[in-house]
Structure formats: C-alpha cells, structure tokens
Design a protein around this motif. Structure first.
Motif, short mmCIF file in Angstrom:
data_model
loop_
_atom_site.label_atom_id
_atom_site.label_comp_id
_atom_site.label_asym_id
_atom_site.label_seq_id
_atom_site.Cartn_x
_atom_site.Cartn_y
_atom_site.Cartn_z
N ARG A 183 40.95 50.64 33.33
CA ARG A 183 42.36 50.59 33.74
C ARG A 183 43.04 51.94 33.61
N LYS A 190 37.20 40.97 44.22
CA LYS A 190 37.98 41.83 43.32
C LYS A 190 37.13 43.02 42.89
N HIS A 191 37.73 44.08 42.39
CA HIS A 191 39.18 44.32 42.24
C HIS A 191 39.48 45.41 43.25
N MET A 228 41.84 40.02 44.79
CA MET A 228 42.61 40.45 43.62
C MET A 228 42.67 41.98 43.62
N LEU A 267 45.96 29.78 35.90
CA LEU A 267 44.62 30.34 35.71
C LEU A 267 44.19 30.26 34.27
N ARG A 321 33.15 48.05 32.52
CA ARG A 321 32.94 46.93 33.44
C ARG A 321 31.79 47.19 34.42
N ASP A 324 37.80 32.88 36.19
CA ASP A 324 36.79 33.95 36.30
C ASP A 324 35.41 33.37 36.09
N GLU A 375 36.15 44.29 29.62
CA GLU A 375 37.37 45.03 30.00
C GLU A 375 37.71 46.15 29.00
N ASP A 426 46.23 41.44 39.64
CA ASP A 426 45.48 41.24 38.41
C ASP A 426 46.49 40.90 37.31
C1 BGC Z 1 40.76 41.02 34.74
C2 BGC Z 1 40.35 40.26 35.97
C3 BGC Z 1 40.48 38.77 35.77
C4 BGC Z 1 41.89 38.46 35.28
C5 BGC Z 1 42.11 36.98 35.06
C6 BGC Z 1 42.07 40.53 34.15
O1 BGC Z 1 42.30 41.08 32.91
O2 BGC Z 1 40.87 42.39 35.05
O3 BGC Z 1 39.03 40.58 36.31
O4 BGC Z 1 40.19 38.10 36.95
O5 BGC Z 1 42.12 39.12 34.07
O6 BGC Z 1 41.42 36.52 33.97
#
Ligand code: BGC
Length: 767
Positions: A233, A219-220, A264, A78, A178, A115, A517, A299
């Motif tokens: 978080r 997600k999430h 996710m 990813l 978020r 993403d 985030e 995640d």
């Molecule tokens: C985020 C997700 C994201 C993932 C991959 C995480 O920190 O919470 O929304 O898909 O990273 O980049």
C-alpha cells in the motif's frame, strides 16, 4: 471530464436486453436514499454485538443491522463473521439473516462478498487449494479454472454469491508482502490464469450466474505489485508503456475473454495519483474504452485514504466526491455509514452529478441481477452435496502436486528411496499455517492449525509416506507462538545436529510463517539468521540436505543453497501440500512446475525475467571503462526441474518473414527421456531484436503443459498473432515495428522478420 458518466445507451460487450429492462424498472423506483445505500458496503463486524458469545461466535446487534439496512439502505456486506473460519451452516445463518432483513426493508437483495482466493478461505470443511502463485507455477490453465469452479460451488453452499478474486497484480517485487496472492511476475501468465479463474467462478453465462457459480471481482486494479518501497500500500511509479502493456493486460483479458462482472481498485497510487481518484484508469480505460458495464468497488476504507493518508482531499466529503466522480460505484467503507449522508449532500450541492449516481446504481443493480440474487437471494449448504467432497480434495492435491518446484537435485538426491531414514527439521515442518499462508481460516492465516483434522503437515505426510520408524523430527528453530509472524524462539540447533547422526538425509523445512497484506511488510528479504544457521550447522554433519521452502515470497538463501543437495520450493501449496510434497519426494509423482517469478540471489539484484538489455552487459568494455552490468539471480523465471528429462527438438516457424496481420505458427517436439509419466510446461518466449523503445530481453508469449509417458514424443503447435509482438511506446500507443524477432523454446531458438510497421490508433489494439 471528471464527473462524466459513461453513456447508458452504448451497448455493453455482453449486455442482455431483458436484464437492462429490469435495471431500468428497478432504478426508476428508487429514492436517492435507496441509491446511496446501494453504493455503500459495510463489514459484517459492523453489525456485531461484541458483548455476546465467545470471540469466535458471531451475534448480531439487531439495532445496528436495522440502522444499516432500514435507515441507511445499505446494499452490501463483506467479510467473515467473528474474523475466523465458520461452518457453512453458520455462514448460511449470518448471510441469510442479513438477506431477510435487507429484502424486508428494501425489496432489493443484498450482495455479500468474501475474499476466497484459493478456495473457501474462511469455511470449516471446505477445500483449500494452493495459493494463486502456485497455480501460476503449475503453468496449467485447467487447474486455475478447476480451483475457481470448486471455490464458487463451495462458496454458494455457504450463501456467498460474490468472490473477491482472482488477484491479477503482477508480483514483480519480491519484497512485497502480497507476492503470493497473484500468478507471478508476468502479465501474460496472470492474464491467462486469471481469465480461466473468472470463467471457473462465473460459469458460461455471465448474465445469468447459475446456482453453482459466483460473481468474480478482479483485483486490485492496477499496478499494485510494484511499490517503490517494496512495502504494501505504498506508491508505485510506472511508465506509460508498462502500465498499458503489462499491468493492464490481465484486466483487459478478464473483461474481454472472461466477462468479469466486477473489479476492486488498488489501494496504492500510480505516479502520484491514488488509483481510487484516477478518472482515466477507472472511467476511461475500463468503463469507456472497453465499453464495460461491470461494477467498481473500492478496497477496504480506501476513500478515507484519499484524505487521511494520501492527502489529495481535505476531508471525507471531498474524498467521496473525488472517488465517485472518478468512477467508483460502491464504497467498501467498512465501519461508517456517514458515506451515505455525505454523498447525498454532495448530490444536493451539485458536486456529484445525479447521472453519476444513476450510472453507479445501474451497475450495482445489473450486477445483482446478473449474480442471480433477485431470483435466488440465498443458497444453502443442504443443496450442495459435494461441499468439501473427496473429489474436491483430490483436485486440490493434484493442484499442489503440479505446483511444487524442484530447483536443485544434485547426485540424484531425490527421490528418496523407501527405507531412507529421514530427519525432518525446521520451523515449517509441522505446521499447516506455513503450508497455507495468509487468507486461510483467518486473515493472517494464524488460526490454520486450530481446525485441521484430516490434513497433514509436511512431517505427518512424510511419516505416512516413509513410515514412523524412518522419520524423526527435531525442529531446531521454532516460531514464537502468539508472537508476531516473523518472531522466532531462541534456536535450539544442537539436538537437531545430534539427531542427524542417525539419519540418511535431512529434510529442512524452512521459509516464512503466514501473514497477509501490510502486516507482512519486511525490512530484510534474507531468510532468518536462525534458519540459515540451522542449515549451516546441519551441513557440518556431511549428511545430504534437502531444503524445502514454504514461503509467500522468495527469501534470499544464497549462503545456504550451496550446502544443500536438493532444493524444493513448495511456495504455499495449501491444505494438501504436505501430502503432495511427500509423494513427490518419494518419487511417486514427478515434479512439473516452474517458477512464476525470478528467485533473487542478492537484495540489490531484484529483477524480473523481462529486464532491459542494459541491465546485463556480460562483456567488459575496453580501456578504463571496463565495467560490466550483470543480472544476478538464484533461479530464473520459468526454471524448474523434473526427475524425467525432457528433450526439445525440431523447433520450427512456418515463415521467415511476416506482416503485422499474419498469424505465426510455431511448433516444437518434446520427448520424455525419463522413466516415469510426467508433465512438462512448454514455454514460448520472443525477443524483439531492435525497437525504437529499448525492448525487453524476452517475453513469454504463450505456453502449454503437456503430459508425456516415458519415451513418448509430442509436437506442440502454437499459433501466435503477429500483433501479440507489438509493444507500447512512451506515449502509450501500441506499435509493431519491422525488423528481426527471435523465438525461444526450451534450449532452442529461431528467427523471423517483420516486414511492415503497424501503429494502432485504438487504445487496446482493436482491429
Ligand atoms: C484487501 C483486499 C480485500 C479487502 C476485503 C483489503 O484489505 O486489500 O484484497 O479484498 O481487504 O477483505
């Protein structure tokens, strides 16, 4: 029972026998090493040679790639190479190389996930739409679908087959960093928009994703948007009724109507259980109750969080056992192949049943087959002539136009006439970063101004619209370049005040800089002191002020709102947001968006529109106990003005009594009393007047956006199954009780009575 697997023989809701036969044959040939490798996902940065190239250019470390795909049999990668937007050709090179190496080593294609929540997040020349919260504000399902279709097409041009979107968290706490990634605070709005997005991404046949579509990752999952602390978080506390009735609703819809192929898991915990360890929510609710045969990914590094953050496991190995037995199929363990070794040991020790591994791997292989990767492991730019096309950009502009909310317009301050002399001010006036927010060109959105030929900031767009000689620019407040996202320079307000003398109107572009985030956590939701001071000092000039907000969450502006003649919340309208705003301010298009969240007025009055009756007792009680309780908000959910005025009339329900099995038909006539063509989102709310669990004050039940020419009337007809009016009780059961219901549409309301009870024995109101 932890560790139990979902019956492989139960028919999945959209399973295809030919695919199942291929899954059987592929999985039967795999070793345990192959299997645990499929369950591991690494970040592309784990394959990088940092000693080569420049910071923005990615070079493979061939030994690391070899170790990942040959030794550890890793089946998924990813993230963006070099942490910053790349050309589609560079994406092709990087993903193509991983794919070639993986196929040579394993004979099974790798799946690459990125993403892309508002278009091609990390691609130069791609199309960036408004963020999802704006799509929510548009109340236009077609925009959600179109944005997703274009995103899938342009992702495929890059070779990206798997998209970590849509985001269906409920943004119910506007302190949360978020808020802007989802479709707002309401579960129905999120469900509707997210399902359209899944359909747009995946196309019409989820078993055979075509070359122009991509697999979605909802997600999430779930309850991420209500952290008690307001910080990202961190733990959520959610009642059984809210969990089932509200937070689960978008996922239920995306699975049932959208056939979403993957999910996710949320990085937080609900009522003390980290979601990654929650067997009930992952295996029972999602896989068993819905008979869903899709794939579950963690995640970022979240299995590690089970031991090194949440302390529900003593070490990494225990954490892996907990998560895999709870139902996780693939671990996004970005930098660490130790997952593979430890999972193998857990199988040998009997702590993770082989059936669970097989179930997870079957889901992963099924997912790869459905995504078309076995037949078409790689797609390339040359086959996608419409990548970044004019039409795609026009669609993004249209989405921006329909998603910018007019909140105040005293004395018809707007539209601004041609020839109006405009002072543009504020830190968000001349920045692409603040139009886009995070997940734009880089994770934090901080590189958005580096790559933007041909896209206009608000200042540039206003200059194009009103002419250079009519537009002056003095920012007054600026962000610290290279600083933390909230850091501002010492304000320099006097020059802005001076410049106001030569202007007819002040357009103050304020709000937030970009973030994403946890780095976006805040300690004070009030807009920055310097930005508020700028507005206060400008107000002394007596010139009319138009506040233009670009911000990921509604920052409190209660002390400066009264100083403004007009307020526009553009939220995060994306690359074409400046152009859309200029056109709206000039009156060449009308506003047609409504708030998808409740805009707060004071920090201790954060609320949502579906609050409980006790939160608002307008009438004081008698005697010594003469207190009241008031819901205070700056602007309510569903609020938004237009230049046109829309009249609502003839709100009608087809019956005054109904049974639980009935479908109600409600209609309303909407008339455009204004002078320009426009669009009006028509929202239908209901209220359960008495219930055994204190009912929500109102709930959005459906909506339709209608286009109306000047003078035109249209009748909007809604068909509402009575079962939609049910609620979930404290034991988590769906229930419809007899009694009176009110229905509200615009300023109108009507009533009907439910004549009989219904209790569902099934978890999701199955008939
Ligand atoms: C985020 C997700 C994201 C993932 C991959 C995480 O920190 O919470 O929304 O898909 O990273 O980049």
């Amino acid at each position: 029972m932890a560790g139990a697997t979902v019956s492989a023989t139960a028919p999945a809701i959209f399973s295809d026998p030919a695919i199942e036969a291929r899954v059987d044959s592929i999985v039967s040939r795999m070793s345990l090493d192959d299997k645990v490798g499929q369950m591991c996902q690494l970040t592309v940065e784990r394959l990088r040679d940092f000693s080569k190239g420049t910071p923005d250019v990615f070079h493979f470390d061939e030994a690391l790639l070899d170790s990942a795909v040959v030794r550890y049999r890793v089946g998924s990668v990813l993230n963006v190479p070099a942490d910053v937007a790349q050309t589609p050709e560079e994406w092709n090179r990087v993903i193509g190389h991983i794919q070639d190496a993986t196929l040579a080593a394993q004979g099974i294609p790798s799946v690459y996930g990125v993403d892309q929540m508002h278009g091609t997040t990390y691609t130069l020349g791609g199309t960036l739409f408004p963020q999802q919260v704006n799509i929510g504000a548009s109340f236009n399902r077609q925009l959600a679908r179109r944005a997703a279709e274009i995103c899938a097409y342009e992702s495929k041009a890059c070779g990206i087959p798997w998209i970590f979107a849509p985001v269906a968290d409920l943004g119910r706490d506007c302190r949360w960093s978020r808020m802007w990634e989802n479709y707002g605070e309401d579960c129905y709005l999120n469900a509707q928009m997210a399902t359209e997005a899944v359909r747009g991404l995946q196309g019409s046949d989820p078993n055979h994703i075509g070359p122009n579509n991509a697999a979605a990752c909802m997600k999430h999952y779930m309850g991420y948007g209500v952290p008690v602390s307001g910080k990202d978080r961190t733990p959520a506390v959610i009642s059984p009724s809210d969990l089932r009735e509200k937070h689960f609703a978008p996922y239920l819809d995306m699975v049932r109507r959208g056939n979403a192929l993957s999910v996710m898991i949320s990085s937080s915990s609900i009522n003390g259980t980290p979601t990654h360890a929650n067997y009930d929510l992952i295996t029972r609710w999602l896989k068993e109750d819905l008979n869903w045969d899709g794939m579950v990914v963690t995640d970022w590094g979240d299995i590690d969080f089970l031991w090194n953050r949440d302390r529900v496991a003593a070490n990494k190995k225990d954490a892996i056992a907990l998560a895999i037995n709870a139902g996780i199929d693939m671990s996004m363990d970005p930098f660490d192949t130790q997952f593979c070794t430890l999972l193998k040991e857990l199988v040998a020790e009997g702590r993770v049943p082989m059936e669970r591994i097989d179930d997870a791997v079957r889901r992963i292989i099924r997912f790869k087959l459905r995504a078309g990767l076995f037949d078409r492991p790689m797609t390339v730019r040359a086959d996608y002539p419409d990548f970044g096309s004019k039409q795609h950009k026009a669609d993004a502009l249209e989405a921006a136009l329909q998603s910018i909310v007019l909140l105040k317009n005293d004395n018809a301050t707007l539209p601004l006439k041609k020839g109006t002399r405009i002072l543009v001010t504020g830190p968000n006036a001349n920045s692409m970063r603040t139009l886009n927010g995070g997940w734009s060109y880089s994770w934090q959105g901080h590189r958005a101004d580096d790559f933007l030929p041909g896209r206009n900031t608000i200042l540039e767009a206003l200059t194009n619209e009103f002419g250079k000689k009519n537009v002056s620019y003095v920012p007054g407040v600026t962000y610290k370049q290279g600083g933390l996202w909230w850091e501002e320079n010492e304000p320099d307000i006097a020059p802005a005040v001076k410049a106001a003398a030569d202007a007819d109107v002040i357009v103050a572009c304020i709000g937030e800089n970009s973030y994403a985030e946890t780095p976006g956590n805040l300690t004070d939701l009030t807009l920055s002191a310097s930005q508020r001071q700028l507005v206060k000092e400008l107000a002394v000039t007596g010139k009319p002020i138009v506040l233009v907000l670009t911000e990921g969450r509604p920052r409190i502006i209660a002390d400066i709102e009264p100083l403004a003649s007009a307020v526009v919340d553009a939220i995060l309208p994306g690359d074409f947001g400046g152009d859309a705003l200029a056109r709206l301010l000039a009156g060449r298009s009308d506003f047609s968006a409504k708030l998808p969240f409740t805009y707060p007025k004071e920090i201790n009055s954060i609320t949502t529109y579906d609050y409980k009756p006790s939160e608002h007792i307008g009438k004081e009680m008698e005697g010594a106990y003469n207190y009241n309780a008031l819901v205070s908000q700056q602007w309510p959910f569903g609020y938004g003005l237009s230049y046109n005025k829309y009249d609502y009339s003839d709100f009608h329900i087809d019956r005054d009594k109904f049974a639980p099995g009935d479908t109600l038909t409600l209609s309303v006539t909407v008339t455009n009393r204004g002078s320009m063509p426009g669009m009006e989102p028509v929202l239908l709310f209901s209220r359960d007047m008495v219930a055994s669990v204190t009912p929500d004050i109102r709930r959005l039940r459906t909506f339709e956006k209608v286009s109306l020419k000047p003078g035109e009337s249209k009748t909007v007809t809604f068909r509402l199954p009575a079962s939609d009016l049910a609620f979930v009780d404290a034991a988590g059961r769906w229930l419809l009780e007899p009694g009176e219901f009110s229905f509200m549409c615009g300023p109108l309301s009507t009533q009907a009575t439910c004549t009989a009870p219904r209790r569902w024995d099934t978890p999701n109101r199955e008939p």
